[in-house]
Design a protein around this motif. Structure first.
Motif: not given
Lengths: 300, 351
Positions: B83-111
């Motif tokens: 839930y913690t991880a999903a909550f953050i990525t959902l938040f990012l998907a809403e605010r900064e969708p570009a961040l979840l694309q490509g290489m930065s997406g992978e980095l965000v995922f690790i984070g």
């Protein structure tokens, strides 16, 4: 003020059923240092034995106090047999095993009973027949008593008194206390420890079976998973009172019942189930021996 | 030179020891870019679940197997991390969708995975400390209750979907990530139990009083093992959330914890290879049983009954599970086992 006493009455009636379950936990723990996870499921089986036997004898159509006592006796005998079988088949072969193995077995037995109960009885809730239906409510100084609650409380008290007599006034009780004090030494003194342990399981399971019928009477919806929560709460009650201590279990259970009634009444009903675990964590933090428990020194 | 190396199975240190793990990691990513795309989707799904289950089973083994404490709330920690991880990525998907694309997406995922794991580990600390301070089996009850409380709390918090669940989580879990975590979890647990910290864990399992007498801080050892276990459960929750792309509190009920327990017990408490084997095996068995039910051979769900019976029968007949405390390497002929003690590991003192 009247409202307050109303909650007290409700709390004590729930607490007395917790007490019946907690006694089984505390006796088994006292004698084997084992958390018998399957105990809540024995309670569930008690409710189902009560339901099926009253259907079989048609007590639902002819409610009376005798009908109630009859199914109570049947459920107690049935559960005593179940308790005996569980101990004999699952726990006794592991008497010399590491504790974690026995604990895992207990969890396995508990889940086995839950899920085979679902296969056997179906997972949908069943209606517990009204074997005893006193009319109207009794009032005392404005506080309403549901007669069922009073009956349940009285029966619980009688059963606890019987248990107290067995433990402190009979040879069997003395043997039980001796085994719980020191297993090996009791065996050297000629006490048949295995038989005593079997009796302990049977006594505890009979009480859980009685609790099953009594709870079915007050909350007439029973299902195979109904034993989990009351089982856990009864364990918390036993820890609260000092696990291994019979009086403690009763006091702990009544305290827990009251606390739950007040939380539901004055705070939020959703916290009812969480309360028990918060109490457990607080007890473990501040007074791990419970209210009445004595500290056991570890011996090597 | 002493006749027996002081560190038991691992043998060599540093890079020499690490090359196998790095090779495994490289293999995972080579597979990710070559083979995985062509796999049958159904088989691929099972494979992903198997990987997530391996992370869960190996991390639970650290608590239940190596430290000898009985935790029944692994699914609870999994849900916290998920839930913690999903909550953050959902938040990012809403605010900064570009961040979840490509290489930065992978980095965000690790984070977010690490963050989910840390939150789960913190929860593990809060739950573990009061119950692990004491001797006895209080942890079992407390973790069981904790799992239930977490579920009730999630059901009642609207911000994370409540009973409706949390849908549309970005699909960030890939074969590469799941199996990298498989390798990493195995690596950490393996190196840990073969270090002096791990020896503390084992000593607590074998005899708590003796360990205490030898100067082991037993509470600290138990809490450490428990927190590390909870951390990896949280990570597994994150991987699960971003693969299934939907979270629901019902997914993390007690049956889930129980499935992980049976993986550990079947594989052998105290055997990492055993946990891996049992996790993969049971994930596939589960699908076979589902097939039985779906194809109409039987209408009833026997899965949990079979699991429960399996647990009892295992404890009565072969309490050590399939592998006991042995590892896969111990099964090799002696001449192939370089730098190893001849069966030096204590086989759980039966008392």
């Amino acid at each position: 003020m009247i409202e307050f006493f109303q909650h007290v009455v409700n709390g004590i009636s729930v607490g007395s059923t917790y007490a019946l379950i907690a006694l089984g936990y505390t006796m088994v723990f006292g004698i084997l240092q084992l958390i018998n996870f399957a105990h809540g499921e024995v309670f569930m089986l008690g409710a189902f034995i009560g339901m099926y036997s009253s259907r079989y004898f048609g007590f639902g159509e002819h409610p009376s106090l005798w009908a109630l006592l009859a199914i109570l006796a049947l459920a107690m005998v049935g559960c005593a047999i179940m308790g005996f079988l569980i101990e004999r088949l699952a726990y006794r072969p592991l008497r010399r095993s590491p504790r974690i193995n026995v604990l895992i077995t207990a969890v396995g037995v508990s889940l086995f009973l839950q899920f085979s109960g679902q296969l056997l009885f179906g997972s949908d809730p069943k209606f517990f027949p009204q074997v005893f239906q006193p009319s109207g409510d009794w009032t005392l100084g404005g506080v309403r008593f549901n007669p069922l609650q009073v009956i349940v409380f009285c029966i619980s008290i009688v059963l606890m008194a019987i248990l107290q007599t067995i433990i402190f006034r009979t040879r069997l009780g003395r043997a039980m206390r001796a085994v719980s004090f020191n297993h090996d030494l009791a065996s050297l003194m000629g006490i048949p420890t295995n038989a005593v342990i079997s009796y302990t399981f049977m006594l505890g399971s009979a009480l859980a079976g009685a609790a099953g019928v009594l709870v079915g009477l007050i909350y007439p919806k029973i299902e195979p998973l109904m034993g989990t929560m009351p089982g856990l709460k009864a364990f918390v009650a036993a820890v609260l009172g000092g696990i291994g201590n019979v009086t403690g279990a009763v006091v702990g259970a009544l305290t827990l019942g009251l606390a739950e009634a007040f939380v539901v009444a004055y705070y939020a009903p959703t916290f009812r189930d969480a309360l028990a675990f918060i109490i457990l964590i607080l007890i473990l933090l501040f007074k791990p021996t419970g209210l009445f428990g004595t500290r056991r020194t570890e011996k090597v | 030179m002493s006749q027996f190396p002081l560190t038991h199975p691992g043998g060599a240190h540093g890079f020499v020891a690490a090359w196998k793990w790095l090779a495994a990691l490289a293999l995972v990513w080579i597979l990710q870019f070559t083979l995985v795309g062509d796999l049958d989707p159904y088989f691929f799904t099972i494979l992903m679940y198997a990987g997530i289950n391996v992370v869960l089973a190996v991390s639970l083994n650290l608590v239940n197997g190596f430290t000898g404490q009985f935790s029944m709330g692994h699914a609870g920690f999994m849900s916290i991390g998920g839930y913690t991880a999903a909550f953050i990525t959902l938040f990012l998907a809403e605010r900064e969708p570009a961040l979840l694309q490509g290489m930065s997406g992978e980095l965000v995922f690790i984070g977010v995975l690490l963050l989910g794991g840390i939150v789960a580990g913190a929860a593990g600390y809060l739950v573990g400390l009061p119950s692990l301070r004491l001797k006895g089996d209080y942890l079992a009850i407390v973790t069981l209750g904790f799992g239930e409380i977490i579920r009730v709390v999630i059901l009642n918090v609207n911000a994370i979907g409540g009973a409706r669940g949390l849908p549309n989580i970005p699909a960030l879990s890939s074969f590469g990530w799941v199996f990298s975590w498989v390798v990493f979890t195995t690596f950490v647990v393996w190196r840990l139990v073969n270090s002096s910290h791990g020896r503390e864990f084992l000593s607590v399992r074998e005899d708590e009083i003796a360990a205490e007498a030898m100067g082991v801080n037993t509470t600290r050892a138990k809490v450490r093992a428990f927190v590390i276990g909870a951390f990896f459960a949280g990570v597994a929750g994150g991987l699960f959330a971003h693969y299934l792309r939907y979270l629901n509190p019902q997914t993390f009920d007690f049956n889930r914890s129980f499935e992980i327990i049976i993986m550990v017990v079947l594989g052998g408490m105290g055997s990492i290879s055993g946990s891996i084997f049992a996790a993969v095996f049971l994930t596939f068995i589960r699908e076979a049983l589902r097939y039985l039910k779906d194809s109409g051979i039987t209408q009833l769900d026997y899965r949990m009954v079979i699991y429960a019976l399996m647990l009892i029968v295992l404890m009565l007949t072969r309490p050590n599970g399939i592998f006991g405390t042995r590892e896969i390497g111990d099964l090799l002929p002696a001449r192939l086992r370089r730098g190893r003690l001849p069966q030096g590991r204590a086989e759980g003192i039966i008392r």
